[in-house]
Design a protein around this motif. Sequence first.
Motif, PDB file in Angstrom:
ATOM      1  N   GLN B  69       0.834  -1.198   0.000  1.00 27.35           N
ATOM      2  CA  GLN B  69       0.000   0.000   0.000  1.00 27.35           C
ATOM      3  C   GLN B  69       0.873   1.254   0.000  1.00 27.35           C
ATOM      4  O   GLN B  69       1.550   1.570   0.991  1.00 27.35           O
ATOM      5  N   ALA B  71       0.463   4.382   0.433  1.00 27.17           N
ATOM      6  CA  ALA B  71       0.369   5.339   1.549  1.00 27.17           C
ATOM      7  C   ALA B  71       1.033   4.784   2.811  1.00 27.17           C
ATOM      8  O   ALA B  71       1.641   5.541   3.580  1.00 27.17           O
ATOM      9  N   ALA B  72       0.929   3.476   3.030  1.00 27.45           N
ATOM     10  CA  ALA B  72       1.573   2.873   4.203  1.00 27.45           C
ATOM     11  C   ALA B  72       3.090   2.893   4.039  1.00 27.45           C
ATOM     12  O   ALA B  72       3.838   3.130   4.995  1.00 27.45           O
ATOM     13  N   LEU B  75       4.173   6.388   4.805  1.00 24.23           N
ATOM     14  CA  LEU B  75       4.110   6.622   6.251  1.00 24.23           C
ATOM     15  C   LEU B  75       5.393   6.115   6.910  1.00 24.23           C
ATOM     16  O   LEU B  75       5.995   6.786   7.765  1.00 24.23           O
ATOM     17  N   TYR B  76       5.821   4.942   6.475  1.00 21.81           N
ATOM     18  CA  TYR B  76       7.047   4.316   7.003  1.00 21.81           C
ATOM     19  C   TYR B  76       8.281   5.151   6.634  1.00 21.81           C
ATOM     20  O   TYR B  76       9.109   5.472   7.490  1.00 21.81           O
TER      21      TYR B  76
END
Lengths: 237, 237
Positions: B69, B71-72, B75-76
């Motif tokens: 994903q 977006a994930a 984020l990371y």
Amino acid sequence: MAAYELHYWPGLQGRGEFVRLALEEAGAPYRDIALDDGVGGDTGIDDPAIITPAFALPVLRHGKRVIGQTAAILLYLGDRHGLAPRSEAGRLWTHQLQLTIADVVTEAHDAHHPIGSGLYYEDQKPEAKRRAADFCAERVPKFLQWFEAVLERNPKGAAHLVGARVTYAETSLFQLVAGLRYAFPKASERALRKTPKVAALAEAVAGRPRIAAYLASERRIPFNEQGIFRHYPELDL
Amino acid sequence: MAAYELHYWPGLQGRGEFVRLALEEAGAPYRDIALDDGVGGDTGIDDPAIITPAFALPVLRHGKRVIGQTAAILLYLGDRHGLAPRSEAGRLWTHQLQLTIADVVTEAHDAHHPIGSGLYYEDQKPEAKRRAADFCAERVPKFLQWFEAVLERNPKGAAHLVGARVTYAETSLFQLVAGLRYAFPKASERALRKTPKVAALAEAVAGRPRIAAYLASERRIPFNEQGIFRHYPELDL
């Protein structure tokens, strides 16, 4: 801090329901603006003083915070109410599951609105039938089989998606399965027969005390043809 | 820890490009599996030992971590490379911006594939024309105007989306604008004339030293009609 305010359209579950289910599982007090007021909620875009307006509903307001995007709202609530692991890896994995659920939700919406959300279903019926055929035959089985694989691989057992506890990804997966069953009963039962662990998880979430109480309450808006999951028999292919 | 591995389809920017741009801005070493190997990447679903398989590419591998994903992944990376604020509110707001960009990206894809991603464009041309008309007339202006409002409201000034520094939401907004300009030159210029701050931000990101070097390099795959942003003149409405 103040109680939560959930801003959403009145009279439909929609994406707001994923937020409601997490709040209910958490036992967190919240005000459901659409339910209380009978009017749609507010993204904050009309108030120049709000520096984090949302593009669309649902919006969660909490004190001075104005948060949009369902997955971002759940990331926020997950941290506050133990609905996601505390470890960075577990927290991110829970979020990744939620983002994938969000992808299915968008596709479930587009099955009845493939041309544009500003048009009526009646104005895009032939296109919807083509898109729903692909969604039912290819996409629903592929997504549910992926969730089945996730459950099978969980080192803590197939009763949970992440570790050994309920997360917001599970209340969301429950809602996804419930919605698919409402909108596409034949296609989803066909897929769920091959993904028994997903079906069992959805049933377990529905039986959790707070979720069961919520589902039996008047706060749970019934599925209907204004929401994301719409039952048009001609699209259940 | 090991260098990053980005797994993605070969020969197209696609959603992998949002990850590439963040890695390039961060100056982080990474191996681009599709570029290096000429084969598509790997979600991890075929290896039962991977307990966090992704549903789809792109996938970022980092040591033992397998993250899906877009977006994930961002984020990371945002946390690791200072591409998002450290405060909870700023971090979540950056993510909310990214999730909204992801929504536009999905709609840009569906403008040429409204019926199903498993079918050829040629098999859904009339439907694509209807959907693209709605996307160009309604959705692109609405999304870009929302980003314009976000820039106008930033207390640190309209040069940035979040605070006074570059974030992954900005490298992503650059890519969104570049993609819209490639795919829908007339419709996007029409919208961008009314959103000058968005246009200026995209230009500023393109001029950042590491991004400029990347865009001039062979690592940047040109836009083409296998990606998300496809230039079909008949859809630029």
